[in-house]
Design a protein around this motif. Structure first.
Motif, PDB file in Angstrom:
ATOM      1  N   ILE A 233       0.862  -1.183   0.000  1.00 42.01           N
ATOM      2  CA  ILE A 233       0.000   0.000   0.000  1.00 42.01           C
ATOM      3  C   ILE A 233       0.896   1.231   0.000  1.00 42.01           C
ATOM      4  CG2 ILE A 233      -1.713   1.327   1.291  1.00 42.01           C
ATOM      5  CD1 ILE A 233      -2.913  -1.103   2.327  1.00 42.01           C
ATOM      6  N   VAL A 234       0.726   2.105  -1.025  1.00 41.55           N
ATOM      7  CA  VAL A 234       1.466   3.369  -1.054  1.00 41.55           C
ATOM      8  C   VAL A 234       0.534   4.445  -0.512  1.00 41.55           C
ATOM      9  CG1 VAL A 234       2.661   5.049  -2.490  1.00 41.55           C
ATOM     10  CG2 VAL A 234       2.638   2.644  -3.162  1.00 41.55           C
ATOM     11  N   LEU A 235       0.920   5.065   0.574  1.00 36.18           N
ATOM     12  CA  LEU A 235       0.048   6.093   1.155  1.00 36.18           C
ATOM     13  C   LEU A 235       0.363   7.432   0.505  1.00 36.18           C
ATOM     14  CD1 LEU A 235       0.278   4.748   4.756  1.00 36.18           C
ATOM     15  CD2 LEU A 235      -1.692   4.609   3.225  1.00 36.18           C
ATOM     16  N   ALA A 236      -0.568   7.956  -0.266  1.00 27.16           N
ATOM     17  CA  ALA A 236      -0.352   9.219  -0.978  1.00 27.16           C
ATOM     18  C   ALA A 236      -1.373  10.261  -0.530  1.00 27.16           C
ATOM     19  CB  ALA A 236      -0.416   8.986  -2.488  1.00 27.16           C
ATOM     20  N   THR A 237      -1.692  10.234   0.774  1.00 29.26           N
ATOM     21  CA  THR A 237      -2.501  11.327   1.323  1.00 29.26           C
ATOM     22  C   THR A 237      -1.627  12.577   1.337  1.00 29.26           C
ATOM     23  OG1 THR A 237      -1.845  10.529   3.504  1.00 29.26           O
ATOM     24  CG2 THR A 237      -4.010   9.872   2.719  1.00 29.26           C
ATOM     25  N   ASN A 238      -2.255  13.751   1.409  1.00 27.35           N
ATOM     26  CA  ASN A 238      -1.499  14.995   1.307  1.00 27.35           C
ATOM     27  C   ASN A 238      -0.528  15.185   2.469  1.00 27.35           C
ATOM     28  OD1 ASN A 238      -2.413  16.088  -1.120  1.00 27.35           O
ATOM     29  ND2 ASN A 238      -4.318  16.779  -0.170  1.00 27.35           N
ATOM     30  N   PRO A 239       0.573  15.891   2.227  1.00 31.92           N
ATOM     31  CA  PRO A 239       1.534  16.130   3.310  1.00 31.92           C
ATOM     32  C   PRO A 239       1.062  17.230   4.263  1.00 31.92           C
ATOM     33  CG  PRO A 239       2.355  17.065   1.264  1.00 31.92           C
ATOM     34  CD  PRO A 239       1.043  16.403   0.944  1.00 31.92           C
ATOM     35  N   THR A 240      -0.129  17.050   4.811  1.00 30.02           N
ATOM     36  CA  THR A 240      -0.666  17.947   5.836  1.00 30.02           C
ATOM     37  C   THR A 240      -0.762  17.138   7.127  1.00 30.02           C
ATOM     38  OG1 THR A 240      -2.887  17.200   5.305  1.00 30.02           O
ATOM     39  CG2 THR A 240      -2.100  19.137   4.136  1.00 30.02           C
ATOM     40  N   ILE A 241      -1.134  17.801   8.222  1.00 29.62           N
ATOM     41  CA  ILE A 241      -1.238  17.050   9.477  1.00 29.62           C
ATOM     42  C   ILE A 241      -2.314  15.986   9.338  1.00 29.62           C
ATOM     43  CG2 ILE A 241      -1.815  17.225  11.920  1.00 29.62           C
ATOM     44  CD1 ILE A 241      -0.493  19.927  11.950  1.00 29.62           C
TER      45      ILE A 241
ATOM     46  N   LEU B 143      -1.724  11.954   9.639  1.00 30.91           N
ATOM     47  CA  LEU B 143      -2.430  11.135  10.626  1.00 30.91           C
ATOM     48  C   LEU B 143      -3.162   9.986   9.943  1.00 30.91           C
ATOM     49  CD1 LEU B 143      -3.850  13.923  12.961  1.00 30.91           C
ATOM     50  CD2 LEU B 143      -2.255  12.100  13.615  1.00 30.91           C
ATOM     51  N   THR B 144      -3.796  10.315   8.808  1.00 33.76           N
ATOM     52  CA  THR B 144      -4.531   9.282   8.077  1.00 33.76           C
ATOM     53  C   THR B 144      -3.582   8.202   7.598  1.00 33.76           C
ATOM     54  OG1 THR B 144      -6.005  11.020   7.338  1.00 33.76           O
ATOM     55  CG2 THR B 144      -6.163   8.920   6.194  1.00 33.76           C
ATOM     56  N   ALA B 145      -2.413   8.622   7.083  1.00 31.90           N
ATOM     57  CA  ALA B 145      -1.431   7.665   6.582  1.00 31.90           C
ATOM     58  C   ALA B 145      -1.001   6.720   7.715  1.00 31.90           C
ATOM     59  CB  ALA B 145      -0.229   8.407   6.013  1.00 31.90           C
ATOM     60  N   ARG B 146      -0.726   7.311   8.890  1.00 26.39           N
ATOM     61  CA  ARG B 146      -0.283   6.464  10.010  1.00 26.39           C
ATOM     62  C   ARG B 146      -1.387   5.513  10.465  1.00 26.39           C
ATOM     63  NH1 ARG B 146       4.373   9.524  13.036  1.00 26.39           N
ATOM     64  NH2 ARG B 146       5.221  10.405  11.116  1.00 26.39           N
ATOM     65  N   TYR B 147      -2.595   6.037  10.464  1.00 21.20           N
ATOM     66  CA  TYR B 147      -3.749   5.231  10.875  1.00 21.20           C
ATOM     67  C   TYR B 147      -3.910   4.024   9.951  1.00 21.20           C
ATOM     68  CZ  TYR B 147      -8.767   4.335  11.833  1.00 21.20           C
ATOM     69  OH  TYR B 147      -9.974   3.774  12.141  1.00 21.20           O
ATOM     70  N   ILE B 148      -3.845   4.268   8.645  1.00 20.37           N
ATOM     71  CA  ILE B 148      -3.982   3.168   7.684  1.00 20.37           C
ATOM     72  C   ILE B 148      -2.805   2.198   7.822  1.00 20.37           C
ATOM     73  CG2 ILE B 148      -4.115   2.547   5.229  1.00 20.37           C
ATOM     74  CD1 ILE B 148      -5.476   5.238   4.735  1.00 20.37           C
ATOM     75  N   ALA B 149      -1.608   2.760   8.019  1.00 20.08           N
ATOM     76  CA  ALA B 149      -0.417   1.910   8.148  1.00 20.08           C
ATOM     77  C   ALA B 149      -0.587   0.947   9.321  1.00 20.08           C
ATOM     78  CB  ALA B 149       0.818   2.786   8.349  1.00 20.08           C
ATOM     79  N   GLU B 150      -1.101   1.458  10.436  1.00 25.40           N
ATOM     80  CA  GLU B 150      -1.239   0.599  11.617  1.00 25.40           C
ATOM     81  C   GLU B 150      -2.250  -0.525  11.404  1.00 25.40           C
ATOM     82  OE1 GLU B 150      -1.684   2.455  15.470  1.00 25.40           O
ATOM     83  OE2 GLU B 150       0.003   3.779  14.951  1.00 25.40           O
ATOM     84  N   LEU B 151      -3.282  -0.234  10.620  1.00 29.84           N
ATOM     85  CA  LEU B 151      -4.274  -1.274  10.342  1.00 29.84           C
ATOM     86  C   LEU B 151      -3.761  -2.275   9.307  1.00 29.84           C
ATOM     87  CD1 LEU B 151      -7.471   0.958  10.123  1.00 29.84           C
ATOM     88  CD2 LEU B 151      -6.911  -0.649  11.947  1.00 29.84           C
ATOM     89  N   ALA B 152      -2.907  -1.794   8.394  1.00 29.09           N
ATOM     90  CA  ALA B 152      -2.513  -2.649   7.261  1.00 29.09           C
ATOM     91  C   ALA B 152      -1.315  -3.530   7.577  1.00 29.09           C
ATOM     92  CB  ALA B 152      -2.217  -1.778   6.040  1.00 29.09           C
ATOM     93  N   LYS B 153      -0.429  -3.046   8.440  1.00 29.67           N
ATOM     94  CA  LYS B 153       0.794  -3.813   8.711  1.00 29.67           C
ATOM     95  C   LYS B 153       0.513  -5.197   9.299  1.00 29.67           C
ATOM     96  CE  LYS B 153       4.457  -0.394   8.899  1.00 29.67           C
ATOM     97  NZ  LYS B 153       5.112   0.560   9.801  1.00 29.67           N
TER      98      LYS B 153
ATOM     99  N   ARG C   1       3.331  -4.645   2.853  1.00 35.30           N
ATOM    100  CA  ARG C   1       4.332  -3.599   2.851  1.00 35.30           C
ATOM    101  C   ARG C   1       3.572  -2.273   2.777  1.00 35.30           C
ATOM    102  NH1 ARG C   1       8.610  -1.808  -1.674  1.00 35.30           N
ATOM    103  NH2 ARG C   1       9.849  -0.523  -0.279  1.00 35.30           N
ATOM    104  N   VAL C   2       3.895  -1.329   3.661  1.00 38.49           N
ATOM    105  CA  VAL C   2       3.210  -0.035   3.644  1.00 38.49           C
ATOM    106  C   VAL C   2       4.245   1.054   3.433  1.00 38.49           C
ATOM    107  CG1 VAL C   2       1.703   1.525   4.896  1.00 38.49           C
ATOM    108  CG2 VAL C   2       1.466  -0.927   5.232  1.00 38.49           C
ATOM    109  N   THR C   3       4.073   1.868   2.374  1.00 34.65           N
ATOM    110  CA  THR C   3       5.044   2.931   2.096  1.00 34.65           C
ATOM    111  C   THR C   3       4.337   4.275   2.020  1.00 34.65           C
ATOM    112  OG1 THR C   3       4.777   2.601  -0.272  1.00 34.65           O
ATOM    113  CG2 THR C   3       6.586   1.419   0.789  1.00 34.65           C
ATOM    114  N   ARG C   4       5.136   5.343   2.071  1.00 29.38           N
ATOM    115  CA  ARG C   4       4.602   6.702   2.013  1.00 29.38           C
ATOM    116  C   ARG C   4       5.379   7.413   0.919  1.00 29.38           C
ATOM    117  NH1 ARG C   4       1.366  10.316   2.488  1.00 29.38           N
ATOM    118  NH2 ARG C   4       1.399  12.123   3.859  1.00 29.38           N
TER     119      ARG C   4
END
Lengths: 197, 197
Positions: free
Chosen positions: B138-146, B150-160, B165-168
C-alpha cells in the motif's frame, strides 16, 4: 492519461471559457461532480436561458430580455443625454457609478488600427436615433485606448454638425490612486483638466 | 443596479463556482452571451452529463462512467500495489506522473483535527479489498498535511498486521525548486531521506 469521457468533455468545455486554464477547468469540473444534481441543472439552465433570452436592445444595443430595454423605456431617466460605450459591461459599470441618462452600446470594441475603418460600428443608427429624439448631449465613454479615442473623435465630428453638445469622460487620477505611481500621460491629462476647488 | 433577469441569474450561478468572484462571473456571463447558442448548449449538456454519468467506482472510489472503472478492470496494471489518495484529482496527478498500479480513493479530505475521528473514511472497505486480492504493497499518498499524515499512520497501523508492505510518498525538494527558498521542514525531510547516487 485517460479520464472518464464525460469528465474529459466537461473539462475541455470549461477550458474554452476566458481566463480558465487546464488546471482551473479540472478543479471546476471536479467541484461540479460534488454538487447536487439539481444545482448543476440549475447552472446549465441559467447558461442556456441567458443565451436564448438575452439580445441587444434594438434601440440602444444594451443587453436585455425585453425589447426595447428597460433603460430605453424608463421615462424617469434623462432622455436628453446619451452615453456611447463599447460594451454592455461598460453599461453595468456606469450604472454602478450612478449615471442616469440613456445609452448607446456599440457592442464591439472599435478596431480602427486593425481594420483601418470604423464603418462596422453602427454609428449611423446612433445618429438617426439622436436626430429623431430629444437628445442634447452625447457623452463619449469609449475606452481610453487609441482605438477608443479615434472612435470618440469620429463620432464627435459626425455629431457636432447636428448641433449636439459632445463630451468625453474626464481623464485624471483614479480615486485612491497614488501620484507617484501614476503614468505620465494620465498625470499630464490630470494637470490639463485641473479644476477650481 | 438592474440587469436583465436571465443575465443576473447566470452571474449569480457562476459566482457559486470556486475561485469565481463577482467580476469574473460577470466577465464569463458576458462572454457566454457572445457565443453561438449551440456552443452554450454544448457546455450546458457537458455539465449535466458529467454530473449524471460520473460516479465513484464501487471498488476503488475513482471517478468513472463505468463500474468498476477502467483502472480496476485493466489487467495490464500492477494489481500488487495500491495507492491510497484523498481525491480523484490526485489520481489524475499520479497518472500523469506515470504510476501503473491500482488506486484507492478516499473521496474526502481527512479531517481528524476537526472531527477527532477518521471513521468516515471507508478504510474498512480498503482493507477488505486488500485482503481478498493479490495486493502486496500500500502506497500512502494522502497529502503532506497534518490530517494527511495522521490518516497515513492510521492506515499503516491497520494494514501492517495483515502482512502488507506499507510505504509513504517521499518528502523532499520539489524538482526545479531552490534550496535557499525551501522551508526548513521540507529540507530536513530531504536530508533524512537522502539517497546514494
Amino acid at each position: 492519461m485517460r479520464l472518464a469521457r464525460p469528465l474529459e468533455k466537461l473539462i475541455s468545455e470549461l477550458e474554452k471559457l476566458p481566463g480558465i486554464g487546464p488546471k482551473s477547468a479540472q478543479r471546476l469540473a471536479l467541484h461540479i461532480l460534488r454538487q447536487a444534481p439539481s444545482e448543476v441543472r440549475e447552472l446549465a439552465r441559467a447558461l442556456v436561458e441567458a443565451r436564448e433570452k438575452i439580445r441587444p436592445c434594438s434601440r440602444c444595443g444594451n443587453l436585455t430580455d425585453e425589447d426595447p430595454c428597460w433603460i430605453c423605456t424608463d421615462i424617469h431617466r434623462d432622455g436628453s443625454i446619451i452615453c456611447v460605450v463599447e460594451e454592455a459591461s461598460d453599461v453595468i459599470a456606469l450604472e454602478r457609478a450612478g449615471y442616469k441618462g440613456k445609452y448607446y452600446v456599440l457592442n464591439q470594441a472599435p478596431r480602427f488600427l486593425e481594420s483601418g475603418s470604423l464603418e462596422n460600428l453602427n454609428i449611423d443608427r446612433l445618429l438617426r436615433n439622436v436626430v429623431t429624439s430629444q437628445v442634447k448631449e452625447i457623452v463619449l465613454a469609449t475606452n481610453p485606448t487609441i482605438d477608443g479615442e479615434l472612435t470618440a473623435r469620429y463620432i464627435a465630428e459626425l455629431a457636432k454638425p447636428v448641433g449636439l453638445r459632445v463630451t468625453r469622460l474626464a481623464h485624471g487620477l483614479p480615486v485612491g490612486g497614488d501620484i507617484e505611481y501614476t503614468d505620465e500621460l494620465t498625470l499630464r491629462k490630470a494637470l490639463e483638466g485641473r479644476q477650481e476647488i
